[in-house]
Design a protein around this motif. Structure first.
Motif, PDB file in Angstrom:
ATOM      1  N   TYR A   1       0.845  -1.197   0.000  1.00  0.00           N
ATOM      2  CA  TYR A   1       0.000   0.000   0.000  1.00  0.00           C
ATOM      3  C   TYR A   1       0.878   1.244   0.000  1.00  0.00           C
ATOM      4  O   TYR A   1       1.873   1.312   0.731  1.00  0.00           O
ATOM      5  N   TRP A   2       0.459   2.212  -0.800  1.00  0.00           N
ATOM      6  CA  TRP A   2       1.253   3.431  -0.976  1.00  0.00           C
ATOM      7  C   TRP A   2       0.359   4.663  -0.890  1.00  0.00           C
ATOM      8  O   TRP A   2      -0.787   4.655  -1.356  1.00  0.00           O
ATOM      9  N   GLY A   3       0.927   5.722  -0.328  1.00  0.00           N
ATOM     10  CA  GLY A   3       0.233   6.992  -0.338  1.00  0.00           C
ATOM     11  C   GLY A   3       0.482   7.725  -1.642  1.00  0.00           C
ATOM     12  O   GLY A   3       1.201   7.239  -2.512  1.00  0.00           O
ATOM     13  N   GLN A   4      -0.084   8.919  -1.740  1.00  0.00           N
ATOM     14  CA  GLN A   4       0.040   9.717  -2.960  1.00  0.00           C
ATOM     15  C   GLN A   4       1.336  10.505  -3.005  1.00  0.00           C
ATOM     16  O   GLN A   4       1.734  10.986  -4.076  1.00  0.00           O
ATOM     17  N   GLY A   5       1.983  10.634  -1.886  1.00  0.00           N
ATOM     18  CA  GLY A   5       3.254  11.335  -1.848  1.00  0.00           C
ATOM     19  C   GLY A   5       3.120  12.779  -1.420  1.00  0.00           C
ATOM     20  O   GLY A   5       2.068  13.412  -1.577  1.00  0.00           O
ATOM     21  N   THR A   6       4.195  13.301  -0.873  1.00  0.00           N
ATOM     22  CA  THR A   6       4.278  14.712  -0.499  1.00  0.00           C
ATOM     23  C   THR A   6       5.648  15.231  -0.936  1.00  0.00           C
ATOM     24  O   THR A   6       6.667  14.577  -0.725  1.00  0.00           O
ATOM     25  N   GLN A   7       5.648  16.385  -1.582  1.00  0.00           N
ATOM     26  CA  GLN A   7       6.877  16.928  -2.163  1.00  0.00           C
ATOM     27  C   GLN A   7       7.700  17.669  -1.117  1.00  0.00           C
ATOM     28  O   GLN A   7       7.177  18.486  -0.353  1.00  0.00           O
ATOM     29  N   VAL A   8       8.990  17.378  -1.120  1.00  0.00           N
ATOM     30  CA  VAL A   8       9.948  18.100  -0.290  1.00  0.00           C
ATOM     31  C   VAL A   8      10.968  18.736  -1.223  1.00  0.00           C
ATOM     32  O   VAL A   8      11.569  18.056  -2.054  1.00  0.00           O
ATOM     33  N   THR A   9      11.140  20.054  -1.092  1.00  0.00           N
ATOM     34  CA  THR A   9      12.090  20.781  -1.923  1.00  0.00           C
ATOM     35  C   THR A   9      13.051  21.528  -1.018  1.00  0.00           C
ATOM     36  O   THR A   9      12.627  22.314  -0.161  1.00  0.00           O
ATOM     37  N   VAL A  10      14.336  21.281  -1.206  1.00  0.00           N
ATOM     38  CA  VAL A  10      15.372  21.923  -0.395  1.00  0.00           C
ATOM     39  C   VAL A  10      16.246  22.754  -1.319  1.00  0.00           C
ATOM     40  O   VAL A  10      16.802  22.247  -2.293  1.00  0.00           O
ATOM     41  N   SER A  11      16.365  24.040  -1.015  1.00  0.00           N
ATOM     42  CA  SER A  11      17.162  24.923  -1.875  1.00  0.00           C
ATOM     43  C   SER A  11      18.301  25.583  -1.114  1.00  0.00           C
ATOM     44  O   SER A  11      18.336  25.512   0.126  1.00  0.00           O
TER      45      SER A  11
END
Length: 121
Positions: A111-121
């Motif tokens: 089972y998998w979730g839809q995901g959440t974006q992490v952006t590091v700059s």
């Protein structure tokens, strides 16, 4: 089993974020949960996992010392505390749930979730 992630966002290098994942539905079908991440053109990377009842956990070498996985007492809420974030941590982060086998030495995420974006700059 439904998995819903939250907590992603944009942060400067050196900053912190905490991801969470709430599991619902037939969670009794699972005994293990984990976090994976994926960036375009790269393979999916398993970065942390935890036994839902025992609480024993594993963490990838790439994030060891910076990321911590934890769960609540029910085993239905999963967290990933991410500190000292680096640009190379930029990815879509996915929560997953499944079962262990072969005396706990192998895991299969069903089972998998839809995901959440992490952006590091």
């Amino acid at each position: 089993v439904q998995l819903v992630e939250s907590g992603g966002g944009s942060v400067e290098a050196g900053g912190s974020l905490t991801l969470s994942c709430v599991a619902s539905g037939a969670t009794h079908k699972t005994d293990y949960m984990g976090w994976h991440r994926m960036t375009p053109g790269k393979q999916r990377e398993a970065i942390a996992g935890i036994d839902r009842s025992k609480g024993s956990s594993t963490i990838a070498a790439s994030v060891k010392g910076r990321f911590t996985i934890s769960k609540d007492n029910t085993g239905n809420i999963l967290c990933l505390q991410m500190n000292m974030l680096k640009p190379e941590d930029t990815a879509m982060y996915y929560c997953a749930a499944g079962r262990t086998y072969c005396s706990g030495t192998r895991r299969k995420y069903d089972y998998w979730g839809q995901g959440t974006q992490v952006t590091v700059s």
